[in-house]
Design a protein around this motif. Structure first.
Motif, PDB file in Angstrom:
ATOM      1  N   UNK A  58     -28.262  59.696  23.162  1.00  0.00           N
ATOM      2  CA  UNK A  58     -28.291  59.482  21.721  1.00  0.00           C
ATOM      3  C   UNK A  58     -27.297  58.608  21.182  1.00  0.00           C
ATOM      4  N   UNK A  59     -26.035  58.900  21.918  1.00  0.00           N
ATOM      5  CA  UNK A  59     -25.065  58.004  21.493  1.00  0.00           C
ATOM      6  C   UNK A  59     -25.279  56.468  21.245  1.00  0.00           C
ATOM      7  N   UNK A  60     -26.187  56.191  22.102  1.00  0.00           N
ATOM      8  CA  UNK A  60     -26.379  54.463  22.304  1.00  0.00           C
ATOM      9  C   UNK A  60     -27.312  54.018  21.334  1.00  0.00           C
ATOM     10  N   UNK A  61     -27.819  55.003  20.636  1.00  0.00           N
ATOM     11  CA  UNK A  61     -29.127  54.684  19.828  1.00  0.00           C
ATOM     12  C   UNK A  61     -28.692  54.271  18.460  1.00  0.00           C
ATOM     13  N   UNK A  62     -28.990  53.064  17.884  1.00  0.00           N
ATOM     14  CA  UNK A  62     -28.342  52.742  16.508  1.00  0.00           C
ATOM     15  C   UNK A  62     -29.810  52.115  15.589  1.00  0.00           C
ATOM     16  N   UNK A  63     -29.932  52.883  14.332  1.00  0.00           N
ATOM     17  CA  UNK A  63     -30.999  52.211  13.598  1.00  0.00           C
ATOM     18  C   UNK A  63     -30.512  52.790  12.370  1.00  0.00           C
ATOM     19  N   UNK A  64     -30.796  51.855  11.147  1.00  0.00           N
ATOM     20  CA  UNK A  64     -30.382  52.337   9.681  1.00  0.00           C
ATOM     21  C   UNK A  64     -31.027  53.675   9.256  1.00  0.00           C
ATOM     22  N   UNK A  65     -32.288  53.845   9.779  1.00  0.00           N
ATOM     23  CA  UNK A  65     -33.071  54.941   9.580  1.00  0.00           C
ATOM     24  C   UNK A  65     -32.924  56.350  10.122  1.00  0.00           C
ATOM     25  N   UNK A  66     -31.818  56.150  10.933  1.00  0.00           N
ATOM     26  CA  UNK A  66     -31.756  57.363  11.823  1.00  0.00           C
ATOM     27  C   UNK A  66     -30.210  57.761  11.771  1.00  0.00           C
ATOM     28  N   UNK A  67     -30.229  59.177  11.778  1.00  0.00           N
ATOM     29  CA  UNK A  67     -28.722  59.781  11.625  1.00  0.00           C
ATOM     30  C   UNK A  67     -28.060  59.358  13.018  1.00  0.00           C
ATOM     31  N   UNK A  68     -26.720  58.547  12.962  1.00  0.00           N
ATOM     32  CA  UNK A  68     -26.300  58.520  13.969  1.00  0.00           C
ATOM     33  C   UNK A  68     -25.546  59.430  14.660  1.00  0.00           C
ATOM     34  N   UNK A  69     -25.317  59.549  15.974  1.00  0.00           N
ATOM     35  CA  UNK A  69     -24.587  60.321  16.887  1.00  0.00           C
ATOM     36  C   UNK A  69     -23.407  59.537  17.180  1.00  0.00           C
ATOM     37  N   UNK A  70     -22.125  60.207  17.209  1.00  0.00           N
ATOM     38  CA  UNK A  70     -21.006  59.063  17.696  1.00  0.00           C
ATOM     39  C   UNK A  70     -20.348  60.035  18.893  1.00  0.00           C
ATOM     40  N   UNK A  71     -20.548  61.196  19.228  1.00  0.00           N
ATOM     41  CA  UNK A  71     -19.618  61.693  20.249  1.00  0.00           C
ATOM     42  C   UNK A  71     -20.322  62.895  20.681  1.00  0.00           C
ATOM     43  N   UNK A  72     -20.290  63.346  21.979  1.00  0.00           N
ATOM     44  CA  UNK A  72     -20.955  64.582  22.436  1.00  0.00           C
ATOM     45  C   UNK A  72     -20.103  65.148  23.726  1.00  0.00           C
ATOM     46  N   UNK A  73     -19.822  66.458  23.812  1.00  0.00           N
ATOM     47  CA  UNK A  73     -19.256  67.162  24.821  1.00  0.00           C
ATOM     48  C   UNK A  73     -19.515  68.736  25.025  1.00  0.00           C
ATOM     49  N   UNK A  74     -19.280  68.872  26.222  1.00  0.00           N
ATOM     50  CA  UNK A  74     -19.837  70.305  26.553  1.00  0.00           C
ATOM     51  C   UNK A  74     -18.190  71.336  26.614  1.00  0.00           C
ATOM     52  N   UNK A  75     -18.356  72.598  25.641  1.00  0.00           N
ATOM     53  CA  UNK A  75     -17.304  73.276  25.868  1.00  0.00           C
ATOM     54  C   UNK A  75     -17.555  74.696  25.633  1.00  0.00           C
ATOM     55  N   UNK A  76     -17.222  75.705  26.556  1.00  0.00           N
ATOM     56  CA  UNK A  76     -17.491  77.008  26.732  1.00  0.00           C
ATOM     57  C   UNK A  76     -18.952  77.268  26.210  1.00  0.00           C
ATOM     58  N   UNK A  77     -19.617  76.684  27.271  1.00  0.00           N
ATOM     59  CA  UNK A  77     -21.209  76.809  27.195  1.00  0.00           C
ATOM     60  C   UNK A  77     -21.973  76.443  26.102  1.00  0.00           C
ATOM     61  N   UNK A  78     -21.182  75.317  25.120  1.00  0.00           N
ATOM     62  CA  UNK A  78     -21.967  75.119  24.023  1.00  0.00           C
ATOM     63  C   UNK A  78     -22.010  73.326  24.186  1.00  0.00           C
ATOM     64  N   UNK A  79     -23.160  72.733  23.911  1.00  0.00           N
ATOM     65  CA  UNK A  79     -23.059  71.455  23.835  1.00  0.00           C
ATOM     66  C   UNK A  79     -22.877  70.943  22.229  1.00  0.00           C
ATOM     67  N   UNK A  80     -21.905  70.208  21.999  1.00  0.00           N
ATOM     68  CA  UNK A  80     -21.568  69.564  20.733  1.00  0.00           C
ATOM     69  C   UNK A  80     -21.909  68.299  20.436  1.00  0.00           C
ATOM     70  N   UNK A  81     -22.482  67.900  19.528  1.00  0.00           N
ATOM     71  CA  UNK A  81     -22.999  66.564  18.948  1.00  0.00           C
ATOM     72  C   UNK A  81     -22.413  66.252  17.795  1.00  0.00           C
ATOM     73  N   UNK A  82     -21.743  65.078  17.505  1.00  0.00           N
ATOM     74  CA  UNK A  82     -21.166  64.756  16.226  1.00  0.00           C
ATOM     75  C   UNK A  82     -21.824  63.705  15.764  1.00  0.00           C
ATOM     76  N   UNK A  83     -22.308  63.966  14.635  1.00  0.00           N
ATOM     77  CA  UNK A  83     -23.224  63.053  13.766  1.00  0.00           C
ATOM     78  C   UNK A  83     -22.721  62.674  12.394  1.00  0.00           C
ATOM     79  N   UNK A  84     -23.396  61.821  11.824  1.00  0.00           N
ATOM     80  CA  UNK A  84     -22.897  61.054  10.437  1.00  0.00           C
ATOM     81  C   UNK A  84     -23.231  62.136   9.509  1.00  0.00           C
TER      82      UNK A  84
END
Ligand code: ADP
Ligand code: MG
Length: 249
Positions: A58-84
């Motif tokens: 998802x981090x590699x995908x860029x389109x003006x009509x799609x909410x961009x994702x900039x970072x992701x990581x796993x910590x204590x059993x949770x996947x974290x995704x940073x979005x605009x």
């Protein structure tokens, strides 16, 4: 540097189908982002690794009509995704500023119909978002008004693309959905596999809602809703003639 050291946690935006959405602000740039926390602790190793991999795509995908994702990581059993962050709807001088999600916006509209050109414009932007992702073999799986955001300059952005892939089955997703899954298609009701057309069904439901200001299919329980969807049974149409414009600045 650790993400939480460089960002302030502002508030929880809400609990959705996959977990928590948290609003954060960068200590250096002051920019706001949304962090999605998805619990993957109960997944087996292979599925968890796959979920992490999907998030990286998802981090590699860029389109003006799609909410961009900039970072992701796993910590204590949770996947974290940073979005605009797409800010919330606001009223300014009795004028509804087009910001926030489409679900909230349509609620604000109540019985004030949207101008036909606005519906057409937003429909095209949603189609462009779906086309971009479908061409890259990524399905949305949870396309709904709550996942469509209005950004600055009349731009519409579709959020949560591909996020549902981290849940093993769409039926599991439908069951975890908070509230009624109004946008699910007949094949999902029948427990058949998801495909690109499934997203298009949901898009149809969203367009219906923009026009009629009510859900395309509505029922008191998930079972009754599934029955209506499979049979294609809909409430009779109200006559709709005029399109007085909603104040949209
Ligand atoms: P769901 O998609 O099932 O509604 P989410 O976890 O995506 O659940 O959303 C939870 C809350 O966070 C909702 O109120 C939604 O509007 C808000 N939200 C989610 N993503 C964003 C975003 N990128 N920008 C602003 N608000 C968001
Ligand atoms: Mg969402």
């Amino acid at each position: 540097m650790d993400f939480w050291e460089s960002h302030d946690r502002i508030k929880e935006l809400g609990k959705g189908s996959y977990g928590l959405a948290i609003l954060v602000r960068s200590k250096t740039s002051g920019r706001e982002y949304v962090v999605k926390e998805v619990d993957i602790s109960r997944m087996n190793r292979k599925d968890a690794a796959e979920a992490e991999q999907e998030a990286k795509i998802l981090l590699a995908l860029h389109h003006p009509n799609i909410v961009a994702c900039s970072l992701s990581w796993v910590e204590r059993g949770k996947l974290h995704i940073v979005m605009e962050y797409c800010s919330e709807a606001q009223l300014q001088d009795n004028c509804l500023v087009c910001a926030g999600d489409l679900q909230g916006f349509l609620k604000e509209c109540r019985s004030t119909q949207l101008p036909e050109e606005t519906i057409l414009d937003w429909f095209i932007q949603m189609v462009l978002a779906l086309k971009y992702m479908h061409e890259r073999k990524i399905l949305h799986r949870d396309f709904k008004t709550a996942n469509v955001f209005m950004a600055e300059g009349g731009l519409l952005k579709v959020g949560d693309f591909g996020v549902s892939k981290v849940l093993s089955s769409t039926l599991a997703l439908a069951k975890t959905t908070i509230g009624t899954p109004y946008y699910i298609s007949p094949e999902i009701c029948l427990n058949r596999p998801y495909n690109a057309k499934t997203d298009i069904w949901s898009l149809g439901c969203v367009v219906y809602e923009m026009l009629m200001l009510r859900h395309a299919f509505q029922a008191a329980s998930i079972n009754k809703l599934a029955e209506k969807i499979v049979q294609g049974r809909q409430a009779p149409r109200k006559s709709m003639q005029s399109y007085p414009s909603v104040a949209c600045c």
